[in-house]
Design a protein around this motif. Sequence first.
Motif, PDB file in Angstrom:
ATOM      1  N   PRO A 132       0.838  -1.214   0.000  1.00 48.41           N
ATOM      2  CA  PRO A 132       0.000   0.000   0.000  1.00 48.41           C
ATOM      3  C   PRO A 132       0.870   1.260   0.000  1.00 48.41           C
ATOM      4  O   PRO A 132       1.844   1.355   0.741  1.00 48.41           O
ATOM      5  CB  PRO A 132      -0.801  -0.108   1.294  1.00 48.41           C
ATOM      6  CG  PRO A 132      -0.838  -1.577   1.583  1.00 48.41           C
ATOM      7  CD  PRO A 132       0.467  -2.124   1.086  1.00 48.41           C
ATOM      8  N   GLY A 133       0.548   2.185  -0.892  1.00 47.66           N
ATOM      9  CA  GLY A 133       1.280   3.440  -0.980  1.00 47.66           C
ATOM     10  C   GLY A 133       2.412   3.440  -1.980  1.00 47.66           C
ATOM     11  O   GLY A 133       2.976   4.481  -2.281  1.00 47.66           O
ATOM     12  N   GLU A 134       2.796   2.277  -2.509  1.00 46.32           N
ATOM     13  CA  GLU A 134       3.870   2.224  -3.498  1.00 46.32           C
ATOM     14  C   GLU A 134       3.332   2.547  -4.882  1.00 46.32           C
ATOM     15  O   GLU A 134       2.175   2.308  -5.189  1.00 46.32           O
ATOM     16  CB  GLU A 134       4.528   0.839  -3.535  1.00 46.32           C
ATOM     17  CG  GLU A 134       5.406   0.548  -2.360  1.00 46.32           C
ATOM     18  CD  GLU A 134       6.136  -0.777  -2.513  1.00 46.32           C
ATOM     19  OE1 GLU A 134       7.221  -0.889  -1.957  1.00 46.32           O
ATOM     20  OE2 GLU A 134       5.601  -1.681  -3.175  1.00 46.32           O
ATOM     21  N   ILE A 135       4.205   3.064  -5.718  1.00 48.33           N
ATOM     22  CA  ILE A 135       3.851   3.391  -7.091  1.00 48.33           C
ATOM     23  C   ILE A 135       4.286   2.234  -7.985  1.00 48.33           C
ATOM     24  O   ILE A 135       5.421   1.752  -7.887  1.00 48.33           O
ATOM     25  CB  ILE A 135       4.539   4.693  -7.543  1.00 48.33           C
ATOM     26  CG1 ILE A 135       4.051   5.857  -6.666  1.00 48.33           C
ATOM     27  CG2 ILE A 135       4.275   4.964  -9.011  1.00 48.33           C
ATOM     28  CD1 ILE A 135       4.790   7.149  -6.901  1.00 48.33           C
ATOM     29  N   VAL A 136       3.392   1.797  -8.849  1.00 49.72           N
ATOM     30  CA  VAL A 136       3.708   0.711  -9.779  1.00 49.72           C
ATOM     31  C   VAL A 136       4.327   1.321 -11.022  1.00 49.72           C
ATOM     32  O   VAL A 136       3.778   2.232 -11.626  1.00 49.72           O
ATOM     33  CB  VAL A 136       2.437  -0.077 -10.156  1.00 49.72           C
ATOM     34  CG1 VAL A 136       2.778  -1.153 -11.168  1.00 49.72           C
ATOM     35  CG2 VAL A 136       1.793  -0.668  -8.933  1.00 49.72           C
ATOM     36  N   ARG A 137       5.486   0.813 -11.391  1.00 51.02           N
ATOM     37  CA  ARG A 137       6.146   1.268 -12.609  1.00 51.02           C
ATOM     38  C   ARG A 137       6.240   0.080 -13.555  1.00 51.02           C
ATOM     39  O   ARG A 137       6.744  -0.971 -13.186  1.00 51.02           O
ATOM     40  CB  ARG A 137       7.536   1.794 -12.298  1.00 51.02           C
ATOM     41  CG  ARG A 137       7.492   3.034 -11.462  1.00 51.02           C
ATOM     42  CD  ARG A 137       8.854   3.709 -11.432  1.00 51.02           C
ATOM     43  NE  ARG A 137       8.733   4.942 -10.678  1.00 51.02           N
ATOM     44  CZ  ARG A 137       9.206   5.128  -9.456  1.00 51.02           C
ATOM     45  NH1 ARG A 137       9.831   4.156  -8.850  1.00 51.02           N
ATOM     46  NH2 ARG A 137       9.051   6.274  -8.848  1.00 51.02           N
ATOM     47  N   GLY A 138       5.793   0.279 -14.763  1.00 55.98           N
ATOM     48  CA  GLY A 138       5.845  -0.784 -15.756  1.00 55.98           C
ATOM     49  C   GLY A 138       7.218  -0.916 -16.387  1.00 55.98           C
ATOM     50  O   GLY A 138       8.092  -0.066 -16.206  1.00 55.98           O
TER      51      GLY A 138
END
Length: 67
Positions: free
Chosen positions: A20-26
Amino acid sequence: MANEYEVREVPKVVVQGIRPGEIVRGVPMQQTWFVVEHIKTGQRFGEHDEESDAIAECEKRNNKEQP
């Protein structure tokens, strides 16, 4: 005797878990890696960023299969 293994270029797929709170980077588009694959079974034996590394492993595996 015919070769048992070949080198294939495949799209790079990364699966990541997030908290929770992390940014997903592709993964940047158009990234690939090279895999050594058994021709008949499709079993993969490793992923390489460099094609030369995959070719070396493929040749090593093909030479082991030769009598």
